[in-house]
Design an enzyme around this catalytic site. Structure first.
Site, PDB file in Angstrom:
ATOM      1  N   ASP A  12       0.856  -1.190   0.000  1.00 19.31           N
ATOM      2  CA  ASP A  12       0.000   0.000   0.000  1.00 19.31           C
ATOM      3  C   ASP A  12       0.892   1.241   0.000  1.00 19.31           C
ATOM      4  OD1 ASP A  12      -1.866   1.993   0.491  1.00 19.31           O
ATOM      5  OD2 ASP A  12      -3.011   0.767   1.902  1.00 19.31           O
ATOM      6  N   ASP A 109      -2.851   2.418  -6.121  1.00 19.30           N
ATOM      7  CA  ASP A 109      -1.797   2.475  -5.099  1.00 19.30           C
ATOM      8  C   ASP A 109      -1.714   1.262  -4.185  1.00 19.30           C
ATOM      9  OD1 ASP A 109      -4.255   3.042  -3.954  1.00 19.30           O
ATOM     10  OD2 ASP A 109      -3.407   4.388  -2.459  1.00 19.30           O
ATOM     11  N   GLU A 110      -2.476   0.217  -4.509  1.00 15.93           N
ATOM     12  CA  GLU A 110      -2.441  -0.978  -3.662  1.00 15.93           C
ATOM     13  C   GLU A 110      -2.377  -2.224  -4.529  1.00 15.93           C
ATOM     14  OE1 GLU A 110      -5.539  -1.512  -0.774  1.00 15.93           O
ATOM     15  OE2 GLU A 110      -5.738   0.659  -0.477  1.00 15.93           O
TER      16      GLU A 110
END
Length: 363
Positions: A12, A109-110
């Site tokens: 993350d 973003d993960e």
DNA sequence: TCTGGGGTCCTAGGACCC
DNA sequence: TCTGGGGTCCTAGGACCC
């Protein structure tokens, strides 16, 4: 009888949109920076990302920009630049894919990562070693920080990153699960949002430990079959969902909130036409046809309605789509001020693939 | 305070079919 | 005349995620 112990990595990126912006605006480092909307804190929009300095003022993603401005008048507001974040996200995902093909992106973003493991290998040790390398490479090559979690499943790996943020590294082993979950507020569990938290609180359930002690039948009665079962399993750290590298889309949609509410039907139709055009374009670009079309209308008071229609033959033609959408618009009340309109195409079918023959009898 | 935009999955009632 | 059960599809709304 249970399968081999799994080890799932969750990565993350910390304050991703803001961190990417800071790479090209180094002078803003250490300042309260907020990325959201068009960058104008007086406009209708929400915070997409806030730097940790801004978070100290109580600002978090999803908050109205106007409110963020009030909480921190000195904050720097930047417009969302998706193209830039997508580019950076590609580099991030590319790093992960160097270790395994089992990479499931979750937003820009993960990502979840699962290693394939030889029988004699310890999946946990392998995952931990890989996770450390990933974190280091993101720091060196992307000049960004990420929080990384390693756990027996996706649920717990994601929880690990949540607990270790920012710039953290956390491992949850099978034997740690009970201890980690016990005192945790229910809100930290995946799938427990504002509403469910309230309802659980009303039932006298505040922690994950208390949730775990609640009988399954009880939960199913209150939350329905799927949700109740999910709460029961998640409260025990149980999650068998696999890491899936690619998902076929189920729907494609576009929506827009007006700067000012409107009752102008012609304007509303114009906007819906543009949105329909965008959706049609995307369908064709990605090779899908859709058979269900939905419009969404949000009124000044936030009351939101949808109207949909399913056609017999899936289509990607703007003409067909607009015919349906225009007909749907005629079914809604346009005498009250409207703040948002949207168009969605669902019931997608890959172009060139005929629908599954109905009534076909296998065997 | 005043609440984006893009998605996912679930529920519940009614239609319809076997 | 009254009464089945299972399955699928459609529509509308809602919770949740990033």
């Amino acid at each position: 009888m249970h399968g081999k112990i799994r080890a799932v990595i969750h990565v993350d990126m910390d304050a991703f949109f803001v961190s990417v912006e800071l790479k090209r605006k180094k002078g803003l480092r250490g300042k309260p920076v907020i990325v959201g909307g068009d960058g104008d804190p007086q406009s209708r929009g929400v915070v997409s990302a806030a730097s940790y300095e801004a978070r100290r003022f109580g600002i978090h993603s999803g908050m109205a920009l106007r409110r963020a401005k009030r909480l921190c008048p000195g904050a720097i507001f930047l417009p969302v630049d998706y193209a830039l974040y997508e580019e950076e996200s590609e580099r991030f995902m590319d790093i992960l894919r160097e270790y395994t093909d089992l990479v499931e992106s979750f937003g820009l973003d993960e990502a979840f990562v699962e290693m394939r493991c030889a029988p004699e290998e310890d999946p946990f040790e392998k995952a931990i070693t890989t996770a450390r390398k990933i974190k280091e490479r993101i720091r060196c090559e992307l000049k960004l920080t990420a929080t990384v979690g390693v756990a027996p499943n996706k649920l717990l790996a994601k929880l690990a990153t949540e607990l270790a943020k920012p710039d953290g590294f956390m491992v949850i082993r099978e034997e740690d699960v009970e201890r980690v979950l016990r005192g945790l507020p229910v809100r930290k569990l995946w799938g427990v949002g504002e509403k469910t938290e309230k309802r659980l609180k009303f039932l006298g359930i505040q922690t994950v430990g208390e949730l775990a002690r609640t009988p399954l039948l009880h939960l199913v009665r209150y939350f329905g079959r799927a949700h109740g079962t999910m709460l029961h399993e998640y409260s025990r750290g149980v999650d068998t969902s696999p890491v899936v590298p690619f998902h076929e889309p189920n729907s494609m949609s576009r929506e827009v909130t007006f700067e000012k509410d409107t009752r102008d039907v012609y304007f509303i139709k114009e906007v819906l036409y543009e949105l329909t055009k965008d959706v049609a374009k995307r369908l064709r670009e990605e090779g899908y046809r859709a058979k269900t079309f939905t419009i969404k209308i949000r009124y000044y008071d936030f009351k939101t309605i949808t109207r949909s229609r399913t056609v017999v033959t899936p289509t990607d033609s703007l003409n067909d789509m607009w015919t349906v959408v225009a007909e749907l618009v005629d079914r809604v009340d346009t005498t009250q001020p409207i703040r948002l309109v949207g168009v969605k195409a669902s019931g997608l079918e890959k172009r060139g693939e005929k629908g599954v023959q109905k009534g076909f009898n296998y065997g």
